[in-house]
Design an enzyme around this catalytic site. Sequence first.
Site: not given
Length: 818
Positions: A46, A224, A258, A357-358, A550, A552
């Site tokens: 939001s 943040h 930013y 998730v961004w 993979d 063994t």
Amino acid sequence: MTTPKAVIVGAGIVGSSLADELTARGWTDVTVLDRGPLFATGGSTSHAPGLVFATNPSKTMTELASYTLEKFSSLEHPDGWCFNHVGGLEVATTEARWTDLHRKAGWAASRGVEHELLDPAECVALHPLIDPDTILGGLHTPRDGLAKALRAVEAQATRAMARGARFLPHQDVVEVVESNGAVRGVRTTTGIVDADIVVCCTGFWGREFGRRVGLTIPLVPMAHQYAITTPVASRAGVNSPLAEASLPILRHQDQDLYFREHGDRLGIGYYGHRPMPSDVGALDYDAVISLDEMPSKLAFTPGDFEEAWLQSAALLPELGDGKVEEGFNGIFSFTPDGHSVMGEHRELSGFWVAEAVWVTHSAGVARTMAEWMVDGTPGIDVHETDLYRFEDAALTDDFILTTSSQSFVEVYDVIHPHDQRKAPRQVRTSPFYERQVALGAQFWEAGLWERPAWFESNGALLDSLIADGLEIPARDAWSARHWSPIAVAEAAWTRSHVAAYDMTPLTRYELSGPGALDLLQRLTTNNLDKSVGSVTYTLMLDEKGGVRSDLTVARLREQTFQVGANGPTDFDWISRHLPDDGSVSLRDITGATCCIGLWGPLARTVLGPLTPLDLTNDGLRYFRSAATTIGSIPVTLMRVSYVGELGWEIYTSAEYGRALWDLIFDAGAPHGIIAAGRIAFNSLRIEKGYRSAGTDMTIEHTPSAAGLDFAVRMSKDTFIGKEALPQRDSTSQLRTLRLADPAAVVLGKEPVSFGDDVVGYVTSAGWSPTVGACLAFAWLPSDVSDGTEVHVAYLETTYRATVVADPVVDPEMKRIRR
Ligand code: FAD
Ligand code: THG
């Protein structure tokens, strides 16, 4: 056809995208519940400022983002755009960042992300608010830009509803209804909604939601800071109210900042403040939700923003005339490794998770989730975002809080591929740990294990090898970080004498019971119905024939197998395929046991006198195992070598570990035995052509493309992935490169080009003392022949390399089989 009844909890960007992707695949009975109003629910979406930078160290995360931004730009909303490709600009104010932007340009190049490196004047031409004297250059990514997250939510929800989905507001989900290990629905404060599938898309509330179904979703809600400035005079009238922004989104990562435009104001996001984990229990869910007031928005703390403002004005001087007009501390999820968390609950069928998730990755995550849910397997490699990628110790509150806080602090840092976590450390140590410390081990951490990278005690060996002519060119500063030439000496000595490697952290399982053989036959590609004592290299594929891992597999007794694996997602995969009848038991025996890999031409000379077992080539052949003793210690020997030398993996219970180490080192001393570390190990396995699952190959690759056809028995009745294999053809092939300049070293993920075209990328690399050059695995077009000259872009340089046949060392297997 009826499709499953799906309930998605959370109508944020993730839940809404998922409803769109599921209904696009024909699911009609999809209900999205949110406890908030629609569509400004009060979650992180939001108030998300919506900056989308696609480039990321992880190929998977980049792909999730690339899909998101292209999808969003095709969405339609009556109020206007859902995505604005204003472009992204990341600037460097330090040499280290400028170099790192070159590395990032390499990731962009190898994944087809449009990009260019710009000088300061070119940066200012794109973003005139920048003071050119403060920067060294920038990375411009023209397809990046701004997502209008709430519009994207509504546009996708509207589409989903047109296909039959329901979106219901004010539905607080308080319980998941289950019976017999499967979900049956959810209970809200007003009633029960039936469901065959429940998807948790509750954003930063995910951890709490997961707890209700016994699932640890390792994320921490963190605040943040985001602030909006007063109007910037030179931007007055430039952006129409509809466009909002025209300058590229800007990152000033050296100062954790930013920027984006909001008309003539700037929005500033800041990661430089102290980590502020939030207690979601204390958030006010009942607050009236409006765009200004919502549970995910905390009050702005101006004191935490002071440095951000000073640094913003230093980069963008015009800001100095204004001030912060408004701001808030917004909450969203951080995880221990910064990646999202996706997958289905193992014990509660039908319960799915798409968390942390961004906005940036949201549609990509939703698409991949939908593929996974509808087709049974995701369309791209998800091992880095898998719900079950975490070790048990990584699911503790202490680990999650410490490392997620660290993810927050480091979100914009220049991270070297070998930078090591600082805390928590020394959580898992092998029984040899004290001995390793005494030898000056420099430890790296993986899976919470302390693993020696090299041993300072081998410094004298290095000196003597150099005196005898070993040449180790000086490295560039970046590749020399977390490295020592001692590691090269350790590798060389393994090929010429003998070395002991701590293999304890190699994940091991015991599979036993009457159904164990059948299960392994179905799960893996090679034939395991061999005699007791056999060891087999084999692959686990997904249903589409892609390489998951993979292994063994050693047949220790008729119905008991020891499986050497690659980590928690293997345990998860095997667990999901266990038969219901109790005929197989699966146990992780890693921590209860330990292992020394004793390898080198003198390995037999060292070990022979310590054991009654006949260690001659005929006594215990290559890829055979046997139970025996070393001194008074019961051990299992496996004649397997990931470094490609004569020798054995020696297994015993943990309590014998230190005694085993001492016996081997005492016996080895006259033969010059050394302890050797991960760097030597890695370079030797690359010389020998041995792939590392998850790094060199993933489910995106077939065994044949990875060069592993020899481990696939198509004559076997059936195994997962078998039917799909003949239908898949690959256009690329995993190849080995040899760098031309002996001093050239690459570290992984660099783009490889042929002429002017980027044609592939490096997966892993190591400097080989045997050939005196760096060797690398790289994915290249299938038609590239041996001897082809290619270029590898590394930071600010380009290296020449040649495609060579692999393995480079001992293709005839003479060193191992003797
Ligand atoms: P949300 O949007 O939080 O949705 C979860 C929903 O679940 C909520 O609506 C909630 O009401 C509902 N819910 C929870 N529990 C229940 C329950 N029990 N019953 C019913 N409903 C429930 N990302 C970017 O990509 N780029 C950016 O620039 C960016 N900047 C950001 C800046 C700030 C300040 C913040 C806070 C975040 C930013 N993010 C950014 C992150 C981004 O906003 C989030 O990661 C993203 O929105 C999460 O989406 P979501 O759908 O998972 O969660
Ligand atoms: N040791 C053990 N288990 C493991 C590994 C290991 N499991 C996970 C991972 N490492 C598996 N990777 C490999 C890769 C190659 C080989 C062994 C494990 C190997 N390959 C031979 C070859 O290609 O020449 C196989 C020869 C054959 O099939 O006969 O040795 O390190 N225990």
